[in-house]
Design a protein around this motif. Structure first.
Motif, PDB file in Angstrom:
ATOM      1  N   UNK A 243      -9.057  17.076   6.286  1.00 12.93           N
ATOM      2  CA  UNK A 243      -8.669  16.485   7.566  1.00 12.93           C
ATOM      3  C   UNK A 243      -8.516  14.965   7.545  1.00 12.93           C
ATOM      4  N   UNK A 244      -9.265  14.280   6.681  1.00 16.35           N
ATOM      5  CA  UNK A 244      -9.221  12.812   6.627  1.00 16.35           C
ATOM      6  C   UNK A 244      -9.671  12.350   5.245  1.00 16.35           C
ATOM      7  N   UNK A 245      -9.631  11.029   5.009  1.00 15.53           N
ATOM      8  CA  UNK A 245     -10.125  10.464   3.752  1.00 15.53           C
ATOM      9  C   UNK A 245     -11.576  10.889   3.563  1.00 15.53           C
TER      10      UNK A 245
ATOM     11  N   UNK B 291      -6.516   9.698   8.696  1.00 17.82           N
ATOM     12  CA  UNK B 291      -6.015  11.079   8.690  1.00 17.82           C
ATOM     13  C   UNK B 291      -5.433  11.491   7.338  1.00 17.82           C
ATOM     14  N   UNK B 292      -5.577  12.764   7.019  1.00 16.73           N
ATOM     15  CA  UNK B 292      -5.129  13.303   5.730  1.00 16.73           C
ATOM     16  C   UNK B 292      -3.654  13.043   5.469  1.00 16.73           C
ATOM     17  N   UNK B 293      -2.827  13.022   6.521  1.00 17.88           N
ATOM     18  CA  UNK B 293      -1.388  12.822   6.302  1.00 17.88           C
ATOM     19  C   UNK B 293      -1.076  11.441   5.720  1.00 17.88           C
ATOM     20  N   UNK B 294      -2.033  10.516   5.785  1.00 25.10           N
ATOM     21  CA  UNK B 294      -1.845   9.182   5.214  1.00 25.10           C
ATOM     22  C   UNK B 294      -2.617   8.999   3.904  1.00 25.10           C
TER      23      UNK B 294
ATOM     24  N   UNK C 122      -6.851   2.792  -0.019  1.00 28.61           N
ATOM     25  CA  UNK C 122      -7.933   1.823  -0.272  1.00 28.61           C
ATOM     26  C   UNK C 122      -9.069   2.457  -1.082  1.00 28.61           C
ATOM     27  N   UNK C 123      -9.534   3.623  -0.653  1.00 25.98           N
ATOM     28  CA  UNK C 123     -10.673   4.243  -1.329  1.00 25.98           C
ATOM     29  C   UNK C 123     -10.270   4.919  -2.635  1.00 25.98           C
ATOM     30  N   UNK C 124      -9.023   5.331  -2.747  1.00 28.10           N
ATOM     31  CA  UNK C 124      -8.530   5.867  -4.015  1.00 28.10           C
ATOM     32  C   UNK C 124      -8.567   4.770  -5.076  1.00 28.10           C
TER      33      UNK C 124
END
Length: 181
Positions: free
Chosen positions: A90-92, A100-103, A129-131
């Motif tokens: 659903x999210x990062x 949101x996951x779509x981003x 950013x977190x990737x």
């Protein structure tokens, strides 16, 4: 030998068939005209032709019970895997991030370049950013069953991140059990 009977060695050749992948294009239609071309048993000559002319081979591992795609040999997840991840995550998945996951990127928890498979059990959504932070800093992450991530900070503190859907299904299963008294 009667007319129409297979000649010497033809019976063996006719029964030695391989299943064609649904997307295998370029082969002849099935013998007898049954079913669409590219589906079902094919003769060994057609299998050799397809193998020799294919630009890319990709193994697809599916669940024997549901048929869902579990793992592929390529770097990019399949559409079905991406849908599964977006629904699960659903999210990062970095603790506290709710982008949101779509981003988000569909990231390999264990880096694909270092042998990590493109499998649901090794993928999670991370925002850009977190990737980048996962790869460029001392933060580490491991993936447990059911998509649970355990992040470890540079100071050694562990931050578990459980997908909301796993929490909902666990709570629902617990609510349906009879009380212990």
């Amino acid at each position: 030998m009667r007319a129409g009977d297979p000649g010497p060695g033809e019976a063996d050749r006719r029964d030695d068939r391989t299943e064609a992948a649904p997307g295998a294009a370029g082969g002849p239609a099935r013998r007898g005209g049954r079913g669409p071309a590219g589906h079902g048993p094919i003769d060994p000559d057609t299998a050799r032709h397809l193998a020799a002319t294919a630009e890319l081979w990709e193994r697809v591992f599916t669940s024997p019970t549901t048929g869902a795609v579990l793992q592929v040999d390529t770097y990019r997840p399949t559409r079905a895997q991406r849908r599964h991840l977006d629904a699960r995550d659903e999210h990062c998945r970095f603790p506290g991030c709710r982008r949101p996951a779509r981003f988000c990127d569909h990231d390999h928890t264990h880096d694909h370049a270092r042998g990590g498979p493109t499998a649901i059990c090794n993928l999670a959504n991370l925002c850009e950013r977190h990737h980048g932070m996962k790869h460029a800093t001392a933060w580490t992450v491991i993936q447990k069953p059911h998509g649970i991530l355990e992040w470890t900070s540079p100071t050694g503190r562990v931050y578990p991140d459980t997908p909301r859907r796993v929490l909902e299904f666990t709570a629902l299963a617990a609510a349906q059990q009879p009380p212990p008294f």
